[in-house]
Design a protein around this motif. Structure first.
Motif, PDB file in Angstrom:
ATOM      1  N   PRO A 113       0.799  -1.236   0.000  1.00  0.00           N
ATOM      2  CA  PRO A 113       0.000   0.000   0.000  1.00  0.00           C
ATOM      3  C   PRO A 113       0.829   1.284   0.000  1.00  0.00           C
ATOM      4  CG  PRO A 113      -0.983  -1.604   1.472  1.00  0.00           C
ATOM      5  CD  PRO A 113       0.325  -2.199   1.019  1.00  0.00           C
ATOM      6  N   ALA A 114       1.906   1.316   0.752  1.00  0.00           N
ATOM      7  CA  ALA A 114       2.703   2.543   0.862  1.00  0.00           C
ATOM      8  C   ALA A 114       3.401   2.916  -0.438  1.00  0.00           C
ATOM      9  CB  ALA A 114       3.742   2.383   1.980  1.00  0.00           C
ATOM     10  N   TYR A 115       3.586   1.931  -1.334  1.00  0.00           N
ATOM     11  CA  TYR A 115       4.391   2.183  -2.530  1.00  0.00           C
ATOM     12  C   TYR A 115       3.614   2.087  -3.836  1.00  0.00           C
ATOM     13  CZ  TYR A 115       8.212   1.554   0.808  1.00  0.00           C
ATOM     14  OH  TYR A 115       9.055   1.677   1.891  1.00  0.00           O
ATOM     15  N   ARG A 116       2.320   1.918  -3.764  1.00  0.00           N
ATOM     16  CA  ARG A 116       1.532   1.756  -4.997  1.00  0.00           C
ATOM     17  C   ARG A 116       1.596   2.985  -5.898  1.00  0.00           C
ATOM     18  NH1 ARG A 116      -1.799  -2.508  -5.760  1.00  0.00           N
ATOM     19  NH2 ARG A 116      -2.070  -3.947  -4.012  1.00  0.00           N
ATOM     20  N   ASN A 117       1.809   4.139  -5.322  1.00  0.00           N
ATOM     21  CA  ASN A 117       1.883   5.373  -6.114  1.00  0.00           C
ATOM     22  C   ASN A 117       3.299   5.945  -6.136  1.00  0.00           C
ATOM     23  OD1 ASN A 117      -0.954   5.489  -6.750  1.00  0.00           O
ATOM     24  ND2 ASN A 117      -1.292   6.054  -4.606  1.00  0.00           N
ATOM     25  N   ALA A 118       4.279   5.073  -5.994  1.00  0.00           N
ATOM     26  CA  ALA A 118       5.672   5.524  -6.000  1.00  0.00           C
ATOM     27  C   ALA A 118       6.013   6.195  -7.325  1.00  0.00           C
ATOM     28  CB  ALA A 118       6.607   4.347  -5.749  1.00  0.00           C
TER      29      ALA A 118
END
Length: 201
Positions: A63-68
């Motif tokens: 979840p924390a990196y889905r929009n990296a």
């Protein structure tokens, strides 16, 4: 091509060395020459299982990196075949900057032609940035191309080198065609003079 000036975004850690272009975008996705839609295939063999379900352990599925928008990667990123689909897939997913200690030459050049900033840093600096990127939701970096600086979440800054011509092209959103069109007036003058001097051509 979109300009690259300053980017602030989540940085995803990918501490894998020798990530080749087949890992970035598997050959099954090379049937198209469109630059859109390839984000689905980015790191497909690592992101998805054989049944198409997501691998929850892969960094871009968390979840924390889905929009990296930034990828902090291991040494020799982009090696292997010279497929331009690799930067296309990164860009379509939303990655605008890749940071590593070394890139394969062809991949490195293709990044600039597609509006992605590849940054080379030392091993010590990569270790610091990898640590920053492993902070999950707090893994935010700011990449300032004009200042040639990467700023971490704690305020620390890392300087990086950049070829002046490539920097100019990214700052102004110029691909090969765009750079040529900057000289359109001179090209037209030459063509008109040539037509006058050699009307038979």
């Amino acid at each position: 091509m979109d300009k690259f000036t300053t980017l602030t975004g989540v940085a995803a850690p990918l501490p894998v060395v020798n990530v080749d272009t087949d890992m970035i975008i598997p050959k099954d996705y090379l049937k198209t020459i469109k630059r859109t839609g390839l984000g689905r295939g980015l790191f497909a063999e690592m992101r998805f299982g054989e049944d198409g379900t997501e691998n929850p352990d892969f960094v871009l599925n968390k979840p924390a990196y889905r929009n990296a928008q930034i990828l902090v990667a291991g040494n020799n990123f982009g090696c292997g075949s010279s497929r331009e689909h690799a930067p296309w897939a990164l860009l379509d997913f939303g990655i605008r900057c890749v940071i590593s200690t070394e890139f394969a030459d062809i991949f490195y050049n293709n990044c600039f032609k597609n509006g992605i900033l590849p940054i080379v840093v030392s091993e010590d600096d990569l270790e610091k940035l990898m640590d920053d990127a492993e902070r999950g939701a707090n893994a935010t970096l700011t990449v300032d191309l004009e200042a040639q600086e990467i700023r971490g979440p704690d305020g620390g800054a890392i300087a990086f080198e950049m070829d002046p011509d490539r920097k100019h092209r990214l700052l102004n959103g110029l691909d090969d065609i765009g750079e040529t069109l900057q000289k359109e007036a001179a090209i037209s003058t030459f063509e008109n003079r040539l037509a006058e001097d050699r009307p038979w051509t």
